[in-house]
Motif scaffolding. Structure first.
Motif, PDB file in Angstrom:
ATOM      1  N   THR A   1       0.848  -1.180   0.000  1.00 20.29           N
ATOM      2  CA  THR A   1       0.000   0.000   0.000  1.00 20.29           C
ATOM      3  C   THR A   1       0.889   1.237   0.000  1.00 20.29           C
ATOM      4  O   THR A   1       1.775   1.364   0.832  1.00 20.29           O
ATOM      5  CB  THR A   1      -0.935   0.009   1.212  1.00 20.29           C
ATOM      6  OG1 THR A   1      -1.669  -1.210   1.194  1.00 20.29           O
ATOM      7  CG2 THR A   1      -1.902   1.176   1.160  1.00 20.29           C
ATOM      8  N   VAL A   2       0.672   2.077  -0.965  1.00 19.89           N
ATOM      9  CA  VAL A   2       1.518   3.267  -1.096  1.00 19.89           C
ATOM     10  C   VAL A   2       0.714   4.476  -0.665  1.00 19.89           C
ATOM     11  O   VAL A   2      -0.238   4.844  -1.333  1.00 19.89           O
ATOM     12  CB  VAL A   2       1.955   3.461  -2.562  1.00 19.89           C
ATOM     13  CG1 VAL A   2       3.055   4.500  -2.656  1.00 19.89           C
ATOM     14  CG2 VAL A   2       2.402   2.147  -3.165  1.00 19.89           C
ATOM     15  N   PRO A   3       1.081   5.097   0.434  1.00 22.10           N
ATOM     16  CA  PRO A   3       0.352   6.316   0.791  1.00 22.10           C
ATOM     17  C   PRO A   3       0.625   7.393  -0.247  1.00 22.10           C
ATOM     18  O   PRO A   3       1.764   7.564  -0.694  1.00 22.10           O
ATOM     19  CB  PRO A   3       0.928   6.703   2.157  1.00 22.10           C
ATOM     20  CG  PRO A   3       2.069   5.792   2.408  1.00 22.10           C
ATOM     21  CD  PRO A   3       2.189   4.808   1.303  1.00 22.10           C
ATOM     22  N   THR A   4      -0.406   8.064  -0.642  1.00 26.01           N
ATOM     23  CA  THR A   4      -0.298   9.063  -1.704  1.00 26.01           C
ATOM     24  C   THR A   4       0.791  10.073  -1.414  1.00 26.01           C
ATOM     25  O   THR A   4       1.537  10.468  -2.285  1.00 26.01           O
ATOM     26  CB  THR A   4      -1.635   9.802  -1.843  1.00 26.01           C
ATOM     27  OG1 THR A   4      -2.670   8.859  -1.638  1.00 26.01           O
ATOM     28  CG2 THR A   4      -1.779  10.427  -3.196  1.00 26.01           C
ATOM     29  N   SER A   5       0.906  10.467  -0.140  1.00 19.66           N
ATOM     30  CA  SER A   5       1.843  11.537   0.207  1.00 19.66           C
ATOM     31  C   SER A   5       3.281  11.208  -0.179  1.00 19.66           C
ATOM     32  O   SER A   5       4.008  12.059  -0.644  1.00 19.66           O
ATOM     33  CB  SER A   5       1.753  11.827   1.701  1.00 19.66           C
ATOM     34  OG  SER A   5       1.997  10.641   2.433  1.00 19.66           O
ATOM     35  N   SER A   6       3.690   9.962  -0.021  1.00 15.36           N
ATOM     36  CA  SER A   6       5.086   9.643  -0.312  1.00 15.36           C
ATOM     37  C   SER A   6       5.336   9.538  -1.808  1.00 15.36           C
ATOM     38  O   SER A   6       6.459   9.626  -2.274  1.00 15.36           O
ATOM     39  CB  SER A   6       5.483   8.331   0.362  1.00 15.36           C
ATOM     40  OG  SER A   6       5.008   7.233  -0.382  1.00 15.36           O
TER      41      SER A   6
END
Lengths: 434, 310
Positions: free
Chosen positions: B75-80
């Motif tokens: 899961t890739v947090p959008t912020s990073s």
């Protein structure tokens, strides 16, 4: 060294010339043009470089009043040097660069930097366009007069259009004092609402947010009204819509002081090029429909659109090889513009002479550059073109750092083989050197 | 032979039939006491979600586990992502692990398509921007077929935020391909331009749009649409476009009601409707599992022909 260009087919719309002849260049100026097959006395003189250009066409050096050279601040995308080299290859001898650098060209220090850099490179003539407002944020006017004295030839907030109508009114009024045009990137940014391509069936089909044509048309109409109100000099950048062409045509018929440009991508290709999430076709204003392409061509034909610019917007591949909605807007256009323009001649839209007019004297007159002509005494900015030479556009062959072209793979005809600025050969494809 | 599931537009009706019939077999497996089969043992799947998701990710993960696939969730947090690694670098890194399936959800339309052009793994689109969500359309189609026998000739009404809905777009492509009479019902602000070219009928009035409907598909209304000027209040939305038992009277008596979830009770659907016998919302959840198993299985054995037209 002084030059004689012999036996070329000279087309200079500024002087009504369209025939075979010789051009004598001395001390960086056009000394004279000898029409027909007469012999120039200078031919026997020593220290003259005689170049036989029989079978080739000779035009005034092309003038592009809308480019992005990215310097200072975005040198990884383009520099004044790489942009000028791209221009020379494309047959351009004069480039006017937009102010969206980093920092933006909203003060004389940046203006002077660009002017000095352009002069020291001795490639193309480089004329900066200043920001209308400080930081291009649409609030306070820049020092228009001081920047004009430093070398700015026009003022525009380009990609960040002035949304506040009052500021636009003041800009048109204030710029009139200094006799410089205001260039409008006509876009109602509220209506475009972060869209990334033309709004319509294709955008819905791709699941991409659309920008309606009306975002451009509404702003063109607003700015025309403000030009009428103020008597200011208004130039509409990169017209892409049928509605925009109609609005400009009507304004001209009413005698309003407005001029307009379009670019090769708006008269050749449509929104269909975005299919496959092709970021090289992501540009602002966006590629439109076939109906718009036809209207742009009609506008060029009937004079509603005065000139052709490129809106050369080079980007690094990192800014283009990504998600479509995150990719940068823009097309690298300097090296394909002439051949794409010549295609209009082939398609019967413009005569060769009218095309050259729209790429030389017409844009020069809009910004009062005194370029785009082969008249005696003019700066010797000349391009020699082989109208029959075919080539395939290969983005990797572009001299510009920006390889972002939707015309990759197109088969085109017409190549500049020799580009001369101020009497010096700056680009020589075939290494002509008799 | 194609290896990916990017868009319903790529599928032929035969492909869709094959996916549904395979899903029927897998649904039978799901009703057994031991629900796990060794079909994809030794295969590896990565669920790469650039956007938060609970149900779709859970459904894919469970489908993979039921098929004995090794599963990794990424899961890739959008912020990073904003300032970090480029999308393509992320994909190439994951590919280097030698995975067989990459299931992608991304907020930008077109990302699964762009990734499929260079990745060797099978790419499955788990939702891209406002573009498509093909497995949702397939599970909805499966659910309709299960209840109605076939899709062709049915009156299917899709109600709500068509503009921002990838579920709606995939369903429009799928159901029109199979011969349904598809009606779209929404205020004009929530209808994307040019959608009328998709062989659908457009209604702004719910009562007219659901007349004689066999299927009503309601879509989630997001509160943040109010600020964009797409609608005024959720209360007003419910009054005009919310599905209530009373409004349903003009539909066929055996109409089924669907929702991709998560539902906003009292906004797009009344509790009395979603809890009624017309509702097939929980069938959709089970069928989602079976359809995703079918898609994984068919892609790994390259059984889809992709003769659909774009």
């Amino acid at each position: 060294m002084d030059i004689i260009l012999k036996n070329g087919h000279i087309v200079d719309p500024s002087a009504g010339i369209n025939t075979v002849g010789h051009i004598v260049v001395k001390d960086g100026k056009i000394k004279k043009i000898i029409l027909a097959s007469g012999i120039a006395e200078e031919e026997t003189a020593k220290d003259m470089q005689i170049i036989d250009v029989a079978g080739l066409h000779v035009f005034p050096g092309l003038v592009d009043i809308h480019v992005h050279l990215r310097e200072p601040g975005y040198e990884y995308k383009e520099t004044i040097e790489s942009g000028c080299k791209a221009g020379l290859k494309g047959g351009f001898t004069t480039l006017c660069c937009m102010p969206n650098t980093r920092p933006p060209n909203d003060n004389k220090t940046i203006t002077e930097y660009i002017v000095q850099k352009g002069r020291s490179l001795r490639l193309c003539n480089v004329h900066p366009i200043g920001a209308i407002t400080k930081k291009q944020d649409g609030k306070e006017l820049s020092e228009v007069g001081i920047m004009k004295d430093s070398g700015c030839v026009a003022f525009s907030d380009d990609g960040r259009p002035v949304t506040n109508s009052l500021i636009m009114r003041r800009a048109l009024e204030y710029a009139k004092v200094f006799d410089v045009p205001i260039i409008s990137h006509a876009e109602d940014v509220y209506l475009s609402d972060d869209g990334v391509m033309n709004e319509g069936y294709v955008s819905t089909h791709l699941g991409l947010k659309g920008i309606p044509a009306e975002a451009e048309v509404i702003m063109i109409k607003r700015d025309i009204e403000l030009a009428a109100l103020t008597g200011g000099s208004l130039h509409i950048a990169h017209v892409s819509t049928a509605g925009g062409v109609s609005a400009i045509r009507e304004a001209k018929s009413l005698g309003i002081n407005v001029t307009a440009e379009t670019t090769p991508h708006y008269f050749h290709i449509t929104e269909d090029y975005v299919n496959g999430y092709n970021t090289s076709a992501k540009v602002n204003p966006p590629l439109r429909t076939q109906k718009d392409v036809q209207a742009i061509r009609q506008g060029l034909h009937d004079g509603s659109i005065d000139c052709i610019a490129t809106d050369h917007a080079p980007h690094h591949r990192d800014d283009k090889e990504c998600e479509f909605d995150r990719a940068a807007f823009g097309i690298s256009g300097l090296e394909t513009a002439l051949a794409l323009g010549l295609k209009l001649v082939e398609d019967g839209v413009l005569s060769l002479s009218t095309l050259i007019e729209k790429m030389t004297i017409a844009p020069s007159n809009i910004l009062k550059l005194g370029k785009g002509t082969l008249r005696e005494g003019a700066d010797a900015d000349i391009v020699v073109v082989d109208l029959n030479m075919e080539f395939t556009v290969d983005k990797e062959d572009l001299v510009s750092k920006g390889k972002n072209t939707p015309f990759h793979g197109w088969r085109l005809k017409g190549v500049s083989v020799l580009t001369i600025v101020d009497g010096d050969i700056k680009y020589n494809l075939k290494q002509v050197n008799q | 032979m194609y290896k990916d599931l990017i868009s319903i537009k790529d599928l032929s009706t035969q492909d869709i039939d094959l996916i549904i019939s395979t899903a029927i077999s897998f649904k039978e497996v799901l009703q057994r006491d031991i629900k796990k089969v060794p079909t994809l043992r030794g295969k590896t799947a990565i669920n790469l979600f650039f956007e938060p998701s609970t149900r779709t990710k859970t459904s894919f993960e469970l489908a993979q586990k039921r098929l004995s696939t090794d599963v990794i969730n990424f899961t890739v947090p959008t912020s990073s992502v904003v300032k970090g690694e480029s999308l393509f670098d992320t994909i190439k890194t994951i590919e280097a692990y030698g995975v067989d399936f990459i299931i992608i959800r991304h907020q930008s339309s077109g990302v699964p398509y762009l990734v499929s052009r260079f990745a060797n793994a099978s790419i499955i689109n788990a939702g891209d921007g406002i573009n498509e969500h093909p497995t949702q359309a397939l599970l909805d189609t499966f659910t309709i077929i299960e209840r109605k026998g076939a899709v062709a000739g049915l009156n299917i009404a899709i109600v709500g935020d068509i503009f921002h809905s990838r579920v709606a777009r995939s369903n429009i492509y799928c159901l029109t391909k199979l011969g349904a009479n598809v009606r779209l019902i929404a205020p004009n602000t929530l209808l994307p331009k040019g959608i009328e070219n998709e062989n659908v009928h457009i209604y702004t009035n719910l009562d007219k749009g659901i007349k004689d409907a066999d299927v009503i598909m309601t879509l989630r209304i997001q509160k943040e649409r109010q600020s964009g000027g797409f609608l005024s209040t959720t209360e007003e939305y419910f009054r005009f476009w919310g599905l209530t038992r009373k409004k349903m009277a003009s539909a066929k008596p055996d109409v089924i009601v669907m929702h991709p979830g998560p539902m906003n009770r009292g906004v797009e659907i009344a509790s009395e409707v979603c809890d009624s016998l017309h509702s097939v919302i929980y069938d959709q959840v089970v069928n989602g599992l079976a359809v995703r198993m079918a898609v994984l299985y068919l892609l790994s054995s390259a059984k889809l022909n992709y003769t659909g037209s774009l």
